[in-house]
Design a protein around this motif. Structure first.
Motif, PDB file in Angstrom:
ATOM      1  N   LEU A  56     -30.349  24.519  13.495  1.00 34.02           N
ATOM      2  CA  LEU A  56     -29.214  25.399  13.245  1.00 34.02           C
ATOM      3  C   LEU A  56     -27.962  24.551  13.101  1.00 34.02           C
ATOM      4  CD1 LEU A  56     -28.328  28.479  13.154  1.00 34.02           C
ATOM      5  CD2 LEU A  56     -27.630  28.140  15.536  1.00 34.02           C
ATOM      6  N   ASP A  57     -27.149  24.852  12.102  1.00 29.89           N
ATOM      7  CA  ASP A  57     -25.857  24.197  11.962  1.00 29.89           C
ATOM      8  C   ASP A  57     -24.928  24.661  13.086  1.00 29.89           C
ATOM      9  OD1 ASP A  57     -22.965  23.984  10.872  1.00 29.89           O
ATOM     10  OD2 ASP A  57     -24.126  22.810   9.414  1.00 29.89           O
ATOM     11  N   THR A  58     -24.175  23.711  13.658  1.00 30.45           N
ATOM     12  CA  THR A  58     -23.293  24.042  14.785  1.00 30.45           C
ATOM     13  C   THR A  58     -22.297  25.125  14.426  1.00 30.45           C
ATOM     14  OG1 THR A  58     -23.425  21.667  15.267  1.00 30.45           O
ATOM     15  CG2 THR A  58     -21.977  22.992  16.648  1.00 30.45           C
ATOM     16  N   ARG A  59     -21.833  25.127  13.191  1.00 28.92           N
ATOM     17  CA  ARG A  59     -20.871  26.150  12.771  1.00 28.92           C
ATOM     18  C   ARG A  59     -21.513  27.533  12.779  1.00 28.92           C
ATOM     19  NH1 ARG A  59     -19.533  22.857   7.434  1.00 28.92           N
ATOM     20  NH2 ARG A  59     -21.788  22.530   7.745  1.00 28.92           N
ATOM     21  N   GLY A 102     -26.734  21.059  15.261  1.00 29.49           N
ATOM     22  CA  GLY A 102     -25.913  19.926  14.863  1.00 29.49           C
ATOM     23  C   GLY A 102     -25.355  20.096  13.471  1.00 29.49           C
ATOM     24  N   ASP A 103     -24.391  19.265  13.141  1.00 34.23           N
ATOM     25  CA  ASP A 103     -23.884  19.146  11.775  1.00 34.23           C
ATOM     26  C   ASP A 103     -23.386  17.716  11.603  1.00 34.23           C
ATOM     27  OD1 ASP A 103     -21.492  19.097  13.152  1.00 34.23           O
ATOM     28  OD2 ASP A 103     -20.735  20.973  12.362  1.00 34.23           O
ATOM     29  N   GLY A 104     -22.917  17.372  10.413  1.00 39.32           N
ATOM     30  CA  GLY A 104     -22.387  16.040  10.176  1.00 39.32           C
ATOM     31  C   GLY A 104     -23.388  14.949  10.516  1.00 39.32           C
ATOM     32  N   ASP A 105     -22.902  13.895  11.170  1.00 41.11           N
ATOM     33  CA  ASP A 105     -23.749  12.746  11.486  1.00 41.11           C
ATOM     34  C   ASP A 105     -24.891  13.108  12.424  1.00 41.11           C
ATOM     35  OD1 ASP A 105     -22.148  11.177   9.900  1.00 41.11           O
ATOM     36  OD2 ASP A 105     -21.006  10.312  11.568  1.00 41.11           O
ATOM     37  N   ARG A 106     -24.634  14.004  13.352  1.00 36.55           N
ATOM     38  CA  ARG A 106     -25.688  14.405  14.299  1.00 36.55           C
ATOM     39  C   ARG A 106     -26.850  15.047  13.554  1.00 36.55           C
ATOM     40  NH1 ARG A 106     -26.977  16.225  19.574  1.00 36.55           N
ATOM     41  NH2 ARG A 106     -27.920  18.304  19.604  1.00 36.55           N
ATOM     42  N   LEU A 107     -26.552  15.949  12.638  1.00 33.82           N
ATOM     43  CA  LEU A 107     -27.603  16.594  11.862  1.00 33.82           C
ATOM     44  C   LEU A 107     -28.284  15.596  10.933  1.00 33.82           C
ATOM     45  CD1 LEU A 107     -29.189  19.049  10.905  1.00 33.82           C
ATOM     46  CD2 LEU A 107     -27.295  19.598   9.369  1.00 33.82           C
ATOM     47  N   ALA A 108     -27.506  14.744  10.291  1.00 32.62           N
ATOM     48  CA  ALA A 108     -28.081  13.762   9.378  1.00 32.62           C
ATOM     49  C   ALA A 108     -29.074  12.856  10.096  1.00 32.62           C
ATOM     50  CB  ALA A 108     -26.972  12.940   8.736  1.00 32.62           C
ATOM     51  N   ALA A 109     -28.741  12.409  11.306  1.00 34.84           N
ATOM     52  CA  ALA A 109     -29.642  11.554  12.069  1.00 34.84           C
ATOM     53  C   ALA A 109     -30.917  12.299  12.444  1.00 34.84           C
ATOM     54  CB  ALA A 109     -28.940  11.038  13.327  1.00 34.84           C
ATOM     55  N   HIS A 110     -30.778  13.569  12.804  1.00 32.40           N
ATOM     56  CA  HIS A 110     -31.939  14.400  13.153  1.00 32.40           C
ATOM     57  C   HIS A 110     -32.861  14.563  11.951  1.00 32.40           C
ATOM     58  CE1 HIS A 110     -34.167  17.530  15.250  1.00 32.40           C
ATOM     59  NE2 HIS A 110     -33.997  18.338  14.220  1.00 32.40           N
ATOM     60  N   LEU A 111     -32.289  14.872  10.806  1.00 35.32           N
ATOM     61  CA  LEU A 111     -33.094  15.047   9.593  1.00 35.32           C
ATOM     62  C   LEU A 111     -33.774  13.745   9.189  1.00 35.32           C
ATOM     63  CD1 LEU A 111     -30.627  17.253   7.525  1.00 35.32           C
ATOM     64  CD2 LEU A 111     -32.716  18.026   8.685  1.00 35.32           C
ATOM     65  N   ASP A 112     -33.095  12.631   9.400  1.00 34.03           N
ATOM     66  CA  ASP A 112     -33.686  11.344   9.044  1.00 34.03           C
ATOM     67  C   ASP A 112     -34.879  11.022   9.937  1.00 34.03           C
ATOM     68  OD1 ASP A 112     -33.570   8.817   7.483  1.00 34.03           O
ATOM     69  OD2 ASP A 112     -33.194   7.951   9.456  1.00 34.03           O
ATOM     70  N   ARG A 113     -34.761  11.335  11.230  1.00 33.02           N
ATOM     71  CA  ARG A 113     -35.901  11.115  12.128  1.00 33.02           C
ATOM     72  C   ARG A 113     -37.115  11.910  11.675  1.00 33.02           C
ATOM     73  NH1 ARG A 113     -31.768  11.286  16.112  1.00 33.02           N
ATOM     74  NH2 ARG A 113     -32.135  13.519  16.449  1.00 33.02           N
TER      75      ARG A 113
END
Length: 310
Positions: free
Chosen positions: A226-229, A199-210
């Motif tokens: 892993l970052d999507t890019r 993920g990246d952006g909001d998807r990654l941010a939500a994952h990290l917050d969980r």
């Protein structure tokens, strides 16, 4: 089906098997997914002609051609593999049920394995020069086991056997076996990429917050990410690697998704796991060194900007 830019001779026709030069036609299945939506423009921006496939109508402005259909439909797959009258040069197979719980377990297994078989075996049969497909670290068997299982050792490398007891993990081990089968049967190089959470952006941010709120919740996934890019860059590295034969690679960020030191995480949640090499600081328990060595792949995107996890 529109056919833009038809050419009578594909640029990759004389390339060595396993290598996809600029101008080659690449079929990407699952093109509207989390990874596919980034892979398509990345490959197009890297000089490849992309044929994008997904089962529901979608927009993919960077693709040369968009096809809508199900990769479990043999006729549709055959058509997709020859969109301009001759076989595509390479295939990137990303279409799959992306996680357990989306459909019943038997359907997860059936859809993922049948789709992989029709695409990868069909590609080999058609004379496609190489194929890259998404696998998952779930193939090891820990992520979705439904109970706590620990790796026998870390860093976890590709030689570690699967202990999968869930249908999604099993579907990924079988997808890898389909790739090996296609290589044995047709001589087509296949590279399977074991991705963790992507993920990246909001998807990654939500994952990290969980994980920040509950570091234990990610223990079965070993805090890998892993970052999507970077996932898109890994696909491109596999397409252009020149590798022959069948290969499976871990593709993960070099660090974890938490600010808790890795040694502490392992001591708390996987106390019986043997340490085969030092894991300093926030080093990932997944070993991606084979991808660095054989694909020349290095991640470029991280998340550590001073915001820590508890």
């Amino acid at each position: 089906m529109s056919q833009q830019g038809i050419r009578h001779r594909m640029p990759g026709a004389d390339a060595p098997r396993g290598r996809t030069p600029d101008g080659s036609v690449v079929l990407v299945t699952g093109a509207a997914g989390v990874i596919g939506g980034v892979v398509v423009p990345y490959l197009a921006g890297s000089g490849l002609r992309v044929v994008a496939v997904d089962r529901s109508p979608f927009s993919s402005p960077k693709a040369e051609l968009v096809l809508v259909g199900d990769v479990r439909d043999r006729a549709f797959v055959a058509q997709s593999l020859r969109p301009f009258g001759r076989p595509v040069d390479a295939v990137v197979h990303l279409a799959a049920i992306a996680a357990p719980g989306q459909v019943p377990e038997d359907e997860t297994l059936a859809q993922n394995v049948q789709g992989a078989y029709l695409v990868l075996d069909g590609a080999g049969r058609a004379g496609v020069r190489c194929a890259v497909a998404a696998s998952s670290v779930a193939a090891y068997g820990y992520a979705w086991a439904g109970r706590d299982l620990s790796p026998p050792y870390v860093p976890v490398d590709e030689a570690q056997p699967s202990v999968a007891i869930d249908s999604y993990g099993l579907s990924k081990t079988m997808t890898e076996q389909v790739g090996a089968f296609a290589t044995r049967r047709w001589g087509m190089p296949t590279i399977l990429l074991r991705f963790p959470f992507v993920g990246d952006g909001d998807r990654l941010a939500a994952h990290l917050d969980r994980i920040r709120r509950d570091v234990a919740a990610n223990r079965r996934e070993l805090w890998a990410w892993l970052d999507t890019r970077d996932a898109a860059r890994a696909v491109h590295a596999a397409l252009t690697s020149g590798l022959t034969g069948h290969h499976v690679f871990n593709i993960a960020a070099p660090d974890t998704s938490t600010a808790v030191p890795t040694a502490e995480l392992l001591a708390r949640f996987h106390p019986d796991t043997r340490l085969r090499a030092p894991l300093d600081g926030f080093d990932s328990p997944l070993d991606s060194s084979a991808a660095r060595r054989l694909l020349g792949f290095e991640t470029r995107h991280g998340w550590r900007d001073g915001a820590g996890n508890d």
